[in-house]
Design an enzyme around this catalytic site. Sequence first.
Site, mmCIF file in Angstrom:
data_model
loop_
_atom_site.group_PDB
_atom_site.id
_atom_site.type_symbol
_atom_site.label_atom_id
_atom_site.label_comp_id
_atom_site.label_asym_id
_atom_site.label_seq_id
_atom_site.Cartn_x
_atom_site.Cartn_y
_atom_site.Cartn_z
ATOM 1 N N ARG A 46 0.593 -1.173 0.100
ATOM 2 C CA ARG A 46 0.068 0.169 0.028
ATOM 3 C C ARG A 46 0.718 1.322 0.039
ATOM 4 N NH1 ARG A 46 -3.821 -2.384 -2.486
ATOM 5 N NH2 ARG A 46 -5.213 -3.558 -1.294
ATOM 6 N N ASP A 51 -6.925 -0.882 4.190
ATOM 7 C CA ASP A 51 -6.214 -0.396 3.128
ATOM 8 C C ASP A 51 -6.654 0.927 2.999
ATOM 9 O OD1 ASP A 51 -4.905 -2.708 2.382
ATOM 10 O OD2 ASP A 51 -6.587 -3.616 1.284
HETATM 11 N N1 ARG Z 1 -6.374 -8.321 5.678
HETATM 12 C C1 ARG Z 1 -5.219 -8.274 4.852
HETATM 13 C C2 ARG Z 1 -4.653 -6.851 5.451
HETATM 14 O O1 ARG Z 1 -5.466 -5.951 6.099
HETATM 15 C C3 ARG Z 1 -5.751 -8.278 3.464
HETATM 16 C C4 ARG Z 1 -6.524 -7.432 2.834
HETATM 17 C C5 ARG Z 1 -7.057 -7.601 1.762
HETATM 18 N N2 ARG Z 1 -7.622 -7.164 0.626
HETATM 19 C C6 ARG Z 1 -8.402 -7.351 -0.253
HETATM 20 N N3 ARG Z 1 -9.292 -6.913 -0.896
HETATM 21 N N4 ARG Z 1 -8.813 -8.841 -0.232
HETATM 22 O O2 ARG Z 1 -3.655 -6.486 4.885
#
Ligand code: ARG
Length: 435
Positions: free
Chosen positions: A112, A141
Amino acid sequence: MSDVVHVGSHEYKTHNGDIDRCVLLYSGGLDTSVMIKWIMDNYGCEVITLTLDVGQTTKDLEEIRDKALKLGATDAFIIDAKKEFADEYISKAIKANALYEGSYPVSTALARPLKAKWAVKIAEKVDADAIAHGSTGKGNDQVRFEVCILAMKPDIKVIAPVREWELTRDQEIEYAKKHGIPIPVDLESPYSVDENLWGRSVECGEIEYIDKEVPADALAWCVPPEKAPDEPEYLEIEFEHGVPVSINNKRFELWQLITELNRIGGAHGVGVIDHVEDRIVGIKSREFYEAPAATILIKAHRDLEKTVLTRYENWFKPIVDQEWTNLVYAGLWIEPLLKDLEAFINQVNKRVTGKVIVKLFKGNVMVTGRDSPYALYDLKLASYNKGQLFNQTASKGFIEIWGLQSRMAYMISQTIDLRVGNNMYLTNKSEKVHK
Ligand code: ARG
């Protein structure tokens, strides 16, 4: 008098006419495809897309570029960031043995800040006044993107359409149909997936039922461990200063080495992770990951650390590692403490050089051998057979002094009556101890 810099609060409320040009972090999937048109209509602005190649396996990048332009983007940037991602982000996670809450190799979290950095770079290049991303309002995210973007470019506006548009999945599909936005063939997939070199994150669908095993169709990189080959596979992985450089004596760039290990490990069902996780926003969620290379490399790296570090370093470093991992998970890539911790982590890793042999077998990775010029292991000291170097007679005196305080504390606990109100407390103690 020095100039005071005001960070201030960010103006999130944007309206049609506020924005002239927006850079959209574009994956090519349904959500971000709908966003191209939605942002143009709702903000009356130009959209320029940015797609980063961080090693995701599912998409043809040229196709993504064509699609963005066809859907009305003024320009579409594709950046190959695999080497940068491996060398400047993943290498740090390896040195920190980064596993969030003991399980998740922070693969999505790591990419990210890199995407945020490129979004800001492109926004400056094309003179955009907004950046848009496809994250929801419930996840991590959005936090990771926006903390980084707003730190690097406080005057930019951030748009998160999924947080704003209040479209149900069906309405979104309707909207797509109406505007000629292609509906992906894999729309039937019940999962939300994020991929990069360091791992594949899977959410939604059946995965949300924490009492049930994750269905096999959630797997894409790994065979189910029970279907893995009946023969184990051995690999020799070489590390230099904490970073892996070769497999079976063949040297690779880090991003290539990781790609190789994802393939080899996945074939043995290594790196399948079922995790109940604490999100930044407080939600507890069930996440499913495939991360063969991360699982193998962190296991091998930690083993080599144990071989070359002193016990004090081995006891202390996991505390630093965990702090580093928590900050990365929490989207605080720009937090100064992260760099402070890295100074320690890098210093320790100067000696983490050597080879580790791992055995892959039906979902497991076992370390079966290690070798390093910095190893503090000495067969002549450790062996019960040929030990000539270790002076066993010195152990007797050592034990007497080493256990001094424990012996005293134990004796006292046996002699003092700790009942409340016992006013013989002190007398009892000194009498018994000095007997
Ligand atoms: N739980 C993980 C994190 O917060 C993965 C997030 C994944 N995003 C998705 N669109 N599947 O880093």
